[in-house]
Design a protein around this motif. Structure first.
Motif, PDB file in Angstrom:
ATOM      1  N   ASN A 105      59.256  43.412  29.137  1.00 20.73           N
ATOM      2  CA  ASN A 105      59.485  43.452  30.578  1.00 20.73           C
ATOM      3  C   ASN A 105      59.401  44.838  31.192  1.00 20.73           C
ATOM      4  O   ASN A 105      59.232  44.954  32.407  1.00 20.73           O
ATOM      5  CB  ASN A 105      60.863  42.849  30.902  1.00 20.73           C
ATOM      6  CG  ASN A 105      60.940  41.370  30.582  1.00 20.73           C
ATOM      7  OD1 ASN A 105      60.469  40.536  31.329  1.00 20.73           O
ATOM      8  ND2 ASN A 105      61.531  41.046  29.439  1.00 20.73           N
ATOM      9  N   LEU A 106      59.538  45.885  30.397  1.00 21.84           N
ATOM     10  CA  LEU A 106      59.533  47.235  30.950  1.00 21.84           C
ATOM     11  C   LEU A 106      58.395  48.089  30.402  1.00 21.84           C
ATOM     12  O   LEU A 106      57.579  48.599  31.165  1.00 21.84           O
ATOM     13  CB  LEU A 106      60.882  47.914  30.680  1.00 21.84           C
ATOM     14  CG  LEU A 106      62.097  47.289  31.386  1.00 21.84           C
ATOM     15  CD1 LEU A 106      63.371  48.007  30.973  1.00 21.84           C
ATOM     16  CD2 LEU A 106      61.932  47.370  32.891  1.00 21.84           C
ATOM     17  N   SER A 107      58.321  48.214  29.097  1.00 15.01           N
ATOM     18  CA  SER A 107      57.343  49.147  28.533  1.00 15.01           C
ATOM     19  C   SER A 107      55.926  48.588  28.531  1.00 15.01           C
ATOM     20  O   SER A 107      54.966  49.327  28.759  1.00 15.01           O
ATOM     21  CB  SER A 107      57.749  49.549  27.117  1.00 15.01           C
ATOM     22  OG  SER A 107      57.694  48.438  26.243  1.00 15.01           O
ATOM     23  N   ARG A 108      55.755  47.282  28.266  1.00 15.54           N
ATOM     24  CA  ARG A 108      54.402  46.739  28.170  1.00 15.54           C
ATOM     25  C   ARG A 108      53.612  46.851  29.477  1.00 15.54           C
ATOM     26  O   ARG A 108      52.443  47.262  29.446  1.00 15.54           O
ATOM     27  CB  ARG A 108      54.426  45.287  27.689  1.00 15.54           C
ATOM     28  CG  ARG A 108      53.007  44.731  27.472  1.00 15.54           C
ATOM     29  CD  ARG A 108      52.996  43.223  27.396  1.00 15.54           C
ATOM     30  NE  ARG A 108      53.620  42.750  26.188  1.00 15.54           N
ATOM     31  CZ  ARG A 108      54.077  41.517  26.036  1.00 15.54           C
ATOM     32  NH1 ARG A 108      54.005  40.656  27.029  1.00 15.54           N
ATOM     33  NH2 ARG A 108      54.626  41.136  24.896  1.00 15.54           N
ATOM     34  N   PRO A 109      54.192  46.511  30.647  1.00 23.58           N
ATOM     35  CA  PRO A 109      53.410  46.665  31.885  1.00 23.58           C
ATOM     36  C   PRO A 109      52.934  48.094  32.120  1.00 23.58           C
ATOM     37  O   PRO A 109      51.785  48.314  32.523  1.00 23.58           O
ATOM     38  CB  PRO A 109      54.394  46.212  32.972  1.00 23.58           C
ATOM     39  CG  PRO A 109      55.328  45.288  32.283  1.00 23.58           C
ATOM     40  CD  PRO A 109      55.488  45.850  30.910  1.00 23.58           C
ATOM     41  N   ILE A 110      53.809  49.079  31.857  1.00 23.63           N
ATOM     42  CA  ILE A 110      53.418  50.480  32.066  1.00 23.63           C
ATOM     43  C   ILE A 110      52.390  50.904  31.024  1.00 23.63           C
ATOM     44  O   ILE A 110      51.413  51.609  31.335  1.00 23.63           O
ATOM     45  CB  ILE A 110      54.660  51.392  32.002  1.00 23.63           C
ATOM     46  CG1 ILE A 110      55.708  50.949  33.031  1.00 23.63           C
ATOM     47  CG2 ILE A 110      54.267  52.841  32.246  1.00 23.63           C
ATOM     48  CD1 ILE A 110      55.216  50.954  34.460  1.00 23.63           C
ATOM     49  N   LYS A 111      52.585  50.453  29.788  1.00 24.10           N
ATOM     50  CA  LYS A 111      51.634  50.785  28.727  1.00 24.10           C
ATOM     51  C   LYS A 111      50.254  50.203  29.036  1.00 24.10           C
ATOM     52  O   LYS A 111      49.232  50.884  28.885  1.00 24.10           O
ATOM     53  CB  LYS A 111      52.153  50.241  27.391  1.00 24.10           C
ATOM     54  CG  LYS A 111      51.252  50.563  26.206  1.00 24.10           C
ATOM     55  CD  LYS A 111      51.841  50.003  24.917  1.00 24.10           C
ATOM     56  CE  LYS A 111      50.920  50.292  23.733  1.00 24.10           C
ATOM     57  NZ  LYS A 111      51.470  49.728  22.466  1.00 24.10           N
ATOM     58  N   ILE A 118      40.334  48.524  32.578  1.00 26.43           N
ATOM     59  CA  ILE A 118      40.136  47.496  33.603  1.00 26.43           C
ATOM     60  C   ILE A 118      41.330  47.455  34.536  1.00 26.43           C
ATOM     61  O   ILE A 118      41.196  47.513  35.767  1.00 26.43           O
ATOM     62  CB  ILE A 118      39.914  46.112  32.953  1.00 26.43           C
ATOM     63  CG1 ILE A 118      38.568  46.064  32.233  1.00 26.43           C
ATOM     64  CG2 ILE A 118      39.989  45.003  34.004  1.00 26.43           C
ATOM     65  CD1 ILE A 118      38.316  44.764  31.484  1.00 26.43           C
ATOM     66  N   LEU A 119      42.525  47.358  33.950  1.00 20.74           N
ATOM     67  CA  LEU A 119      43.741  47.240  34.759  1.00 20.74           C
ATOM     68  C   LEU A 119      43.979  48.493  35.583  1.00 20.74           C
ATOM     69  O   LEU A 119      44.343  48.410  36.761  1.00 20.74           O
ATOM     70  CB  LEU A 119      44.941  46.956  33.846  1.00 20.74           C
ATOM     71  CG  LEU A 119      46.292  46.775  34.546  1.00 20.74           C
ATOM     72  CD1 LEU A 119      46.238  45.623  35.539  1.00 20.74           C
ATOM     73  CD2 LEU A 119      47.398  46.549  33.524  1.00 20.74           C
ATOM     74  N   ALA A 264      52.598  42.975  36.727  1.00 23.26           N
ATOM     75  CA  ALA A 264      53.758  43.857  36.905  1.00 23.26           C
ATOM     76  C   ALA A 264      53.322  45.318  36.960  1.00 23.26           C
ATOM     77  O   ALA A 264      53.800  46.095  37.795  1.00 23.26           O
ATOM     78  CB  ALA A 264      54.758  43.650  35.769  1.00 23.26           C
ATOM     79  N   GLY A 265      52.404  45.715  36.063  1.00 28.07           N
ATOM     80  CA  GLY A 265      51.884  47.077  36.098  1.00 28.07           C
ATOM     81  C   GLY A 265      51.136  47.357  37.386  1.00 28.07           C
ATOM     82  O   GLY A 265      51.276  48.424  37.987  1.00 28.07           O
TER      83      GLY A 265
END
Length: 329
Positions: A105-111, A118-119, A264-265
């Protein structure tokens, strides 16, 4: 909640609320504040009154849509009815840890935001457009209130040009879904995310046209009628929706299982731009003047047209190298 054939229309409905709200709110709030029997507090009171039914409706009428939880609830109901306590859903055995909560919920979107080309590139474009939406909240009063000497409230009515343009942009994206669904069926239901991007090119071209139109005609307010910069909103509003909706659908189609983290990111970066743009907009438009500030922003938005064109050509190759994206071709 929505499959590939219906998700595009659902995103249009979401985006219409996100983009049209900021355009309609300013003139309503100015008239509320100007009304001596209401005053500025009613800008909050009315929002509270409109929002209050949601407090009641959400817990009463919203149902679970996450399939593992649906199965857990179903297993619980079967156990209760049959008395067979051996019936369990797979998710019953799953216990989330604090480290997993942080990872998902926190680190994966920023990573993902900073490691997925692409993102990152789509999010920069998406965030720029979102920031421009809020920059217009500063630019329009400078042009119409300070330049054309319109009264507060009346000076915000030109936002209707943007709002109407956004409606046209949303309808265009709904119409474009027919072509996407046709390609989806021709590919036997397999997703090709790049098929989401052709409408984005149209929006990417329309947006700088409207932006340059607004800033240059609005600068010469002594000789140009106010309707001219107002009509520019048809192009900028169309462009806002024509860029935002396909880019959001493209992110979802690219990442599927990790779409929530990708969005989320994207939202993290987009919200940052939305908060930052109004902070420098006044200084920018007054120091550089409306015409040159508009030229700078317009040229930057023209460069970003290369983003959807590049992904149409190289998107499949990038997805194959990605850790999170799916290549379903």
């Amino acid at each position: 909640m929505f499959g590939n054939r219906t998700r595009g229309v659902a995103v249009v409905v979401f985006a219409m609320a996100v983009f049209m709200g900021p355009m309609i709110a300013p003139f309503i709030s100015f008239f509320i504040v100007a009304n001596p029997s209401l005053g500025w507090r009613w800008t909050s009171f009315i929002i509270g009154i409109i929002s209050s039914p949601s407090i009641i409706m959400i817990p009463l009428f919203y149902t679970e849509t996450h399939h593992p939880i649906i199965l857990v609830n179903k297993a619980t109901e079967i156990r209760r009815r049959t008395g067979n306590w051996g019936i369990h859903a797979a998710h019953d055995e799953y216990t989330i840890t604090l480290s997993e909560l942080f990872e998902n919920n926190l680190s994966r979107p920023i990573k993902m935001l900073f490691t997925e080309p692409i993102l990152l590139l789509i999010s920069i474009y998406n965030a720029f457009i979102y920031g421009m939406l809020y920059l217009f909240l500063t630019a329009y009063p400078i042009v119409f209130q300070e330049g054309y000497k319109m009264a507060p409230g009346v000076a915000e009515l030109p936002y209707f040009g943007l709002a109407i343009g956004e409606v046209f942009g949303g309808l265009f994206c709904i119409w474009s879904e027919k072509a996407y669904v046709k390609k989806l069926e021709a590919n036997k239901g397999k997703i090709v995310p790049e098929n989401r991007l052709p409408p984005m090119i149209i929006g990417a071209i329309a947006f700088p046209i409207g932006l340059l139109w607004f800033c240059w005609t609005g600068y010469y307010h002594d000789s140009v009628h106010w309707i001219v910069p107002t009509l520019s909103g048809l192009f900028t509003g169309f462009g806002l929706m024509g860029i935002f909706i396909p880019s959001l659908n493209y992110i979802v189609d690219c990442y599927l299982l990790f779409a929530a983290s990708a969005i989320a990111g994207n939202t993290f970066l987009r919200s940052g731009f939305g908060g930052a743009f109004p902070l420098f907009a006044t200084f920018m438009f007054k120091s550089m003047h409306t015409n040159w500030a508009g030229l700078l922003l317009g040229l930057f938005s023209l460069v970003l047209v290369l983003c959807p064109i590049g992904f149409i050509k190289f998107g499949k190759r990038l997805r194959r190298k990605s850790k999170y994206a799916f290549d379903l071709n």
